[in-house]
Design a protein around this motif. Structure first.
Motif, PDB file in Angstrom:
ATOM      1  N   UNK A  49       0.784  -1.167  -0.044  1.00  0.00           N
ATOM      2  CA  UNK A  49       0.306   0.184   0.004  1.00  0.00           C
ATOM      3  C   UNK A  49       0.654   1.298   0.045  1.00  0.00           C
ATOM      4  N   UNK A  50       1.788   1.198   0.527  1.00  0.00           N
ATOM      5  CA  UNK A  50       2.833   2.463   0.519  1.00  0.00           C
ATOM      6  C   UNK A  50       3.421   2.898  -0.549  1.00  0.00           C
ATOM      7  N   UNK A 106      -2.567 -13.935   0.893  1.00  0.00           N
ATOM      8  CA  UNK A 106      -2.994 -13.584   2.163  1.00  0.00           C
ATOM      9  C   UNK A 106      -2.911 -11.865   2.101  1.00  0.00           C
ATOM     10  N   UNK A 107      -2.364 -11.238   1.298  1.00  0.00           N
ATOM     11  CA  UNK A 107      -2.346  -9.724   1.214  1.00  0.00           C
ATOM     12  C   UNK A 107      -3.576  -9.292   0.514  1.00  0.00           C
ATOM     13  N   UNK A 108      -4.218  -8.375   0.860  1.00  0.00           N
ATOM     14  CA  UNK A 108      -5.489  -7.705   0.303  1.00  0.00           C
ATOM     15  C   UNK A 108      -4.757  -6.714  -0.710  1.00  0.00           C
ATOM     16  N   UNK A 109      -5.097  -6.759  -1.938  1.00  0.00           N
ATOM     17  CA  UNK A 109      -4.327  -6.057  -2.929  1.00  0.00           C
ATOM     18  C   UNK A 109      -5.264  -4.813  -3.482  1.00  0.00           C
ATOM     19  N   UNK A 110      -6.082  -4.120  -2.318  1.00  0.00           N
ATOM     20  CA  UNK A 110      -6.905  -3.157  -2.956  1.00  0.00           C
ATOM     21  C   UNK A 110      -6.097  -1.766  -2.985  1.00  0.00           C
ATOM     22  N   UNK A 111      -6.461  -1.242  -4.079  1.00  0.00           N
ATOM     23  CA  UNK A 111      -5.714   0.212  -4.524  1.00  0.00           C
ATOM     24  C   UNK A 111      -6.395   1.543  -4.375  1.00  0.00           C
ATOM     25  N   UNK A 112      -7.763   1.291  -4.110  1.00  0.00           N
ATOM     26  CA  UNK A 112      -8.682   2.541  -3.931  1.00  0.00           C
ATOM     27  C   UNK A 112      -8.307   2.998  -2.492  1.00  0.00           C
ATOM     28  N   UNK A 113      -7.915   4.055  -2.192  1.00  0.00           N
ATOM     29  CA  UNK A 113      -7.513   4.571  -0.851  1.00  0.00           C
ATOM     30  C   UNK A 113      -8.317   4.155   0.231  1.00  0.00           C
ATOM     31  N   UNK A 114      -9.636   4.647   0.173  1.00  0.00           N
ATOM     32  CA  UNK A 114     -10.692   4.511   0.935  1.00  0.00           C
ATOM     33  C   UNK A 114     -11.020   3.116   1.163  1.00  0.00           C
ATOM     34  N   UNK A 115     -10.942   2.225   0.276  1.00  0.00           N
ATOM     35  CA  UNK A 115     -11.279   0.868   0.443  1.00  0.00           C
ATOM     36  C   UNK A 115     -10.022   0.195   1.222  1.00  0.00           C
ATOM     37  N   UNK A 116      -8.742   0.480   0.736  1.00  0.00           N
ATOM     38  CA  UNK A 116      -7.523   0.082   1.439  1.00  0.00           C
ATOM     39  C   UNK A 116      -7.433   0.179   2.936  1.00  0.00           C
ATOM     40  N   UNK A 117      -7.958   1.559   3.397  1.00  0.00           N
ATOM     41  CA  UNK A 117      -7.887   2.181   4.632  1.00  0.00           C
ATOM     42  C   UNK A 117      -8.810   1.353   5.515  1.00  0.00           C
ATOM     43  N   UNK A 118      -9.998   1.183   4.674  1.00  0.00           N
ATOM     44  CA  UNK A 118     -11.062   0.381   5.284  1.00  0.00           C
ATOM     45  C   UNK A 118     -10.611  -1.194   5.588  1.00  0.00           C
ATOM     46  N   UNK A 119      -9.937  -1.781   4.693  1.00  0.00           N
ATOM     47  CA  UNK A 119      -9.378  -3.111   4.792  1.00  0.00           C
ATOM     48  C   UNK A 119      -8.430  -3.017   6.074  1.00  0.00           C
ATOM     49  N   UNK A 120      -7.488  -2.107   6.095  1.00  0.00           N
ATOM     50  CA  UNK A 120      -6.458  -1.967   7.169  1.00  0.00           C
ATOM     51  C   UNK A 120      -7.073  -1.961   8.667  1.00  0.00           C
TER      52      UNK A 120
END
Length: 176
Positions: A49-50, A106-120
């Protein structure tokens, strides 16, 4: 965007690692170390994500800093597992992928920022709950103290990620 990469809250130092040998506890910690939802997965997810968020330097830096914290947790768990009589391999009994070895699946490869923050946020909540369960069932005080200290970091990560998502949701549509 507000820079949330540093915390003003001083956290206590990590306690020394000196548990009594207990292979059962080592097997329990292997799940937190390299299971599907583990420190290893968290590290890889935050690093990914970084890199994906480099267009937003403050966010990218924050995610990289969280990855560093998770890496420290991985090292602590490895030392605990070894001291308990286990072998800190990147595998766990409940990991269904790759013959129970850790996998990039095992990693969630979400790239939309709001979605990746939600997953985190969901990942941090799961980590907090998992550490609380471990603390409740492990009697060795050295292990418990180390898990309690890791838990403080995970709670800080949750608060930080929640603020980042809230800040993003409060921006006008064109600034997201």
């Amino acid at each position: 965007m507000m820079d949330h990469s540093t915390s003003t809250q001083a956290l206590p130092p990590y306690p020394p690692i000196h548990p009594q040998k207990n292979p059962c506890y080592a097997r329990l910690l292997a799940e937190d170390y390299a299971g599907v939802q583990s420190e290893l997965t968290a590290i890889m997810q935050y690093v990914y994500q970084s890199v994906q968020t480099q267009a937003e330097p403050a966010l990218s830096k924050t995610l990289a800093r969280i990855a560093q914290d998770e890496m420290h947790h991985l090292q602590i768990l490895a030392k605990l597992i070894r001291a308990l009589g286990g072998d800190p391999q990147y595998r766990a009994r409940t990991n269904p992928t790759m013959g129970h070895f850790w996998s990039g699946q095992n990693v969630c490869y979400q790239t939309a920022v709001a979605d990746l923050l939600f997953q985190d946020i969901q990942g941090e909540k799961a980590a907090i709950e998992g550490y609380r369960r471990r603390i409740a069932c492990i009697l060795d005080e050295s292990v418990r103290q180390n898990l309690q200290r890791i838990l403080l970091d995970e709670e800080r990560h949750l608060a930080l990620l929640t603020r980042l998502l809230q800040d993003r949701q409060q921006r006008p549509c064109g600034e997201r």
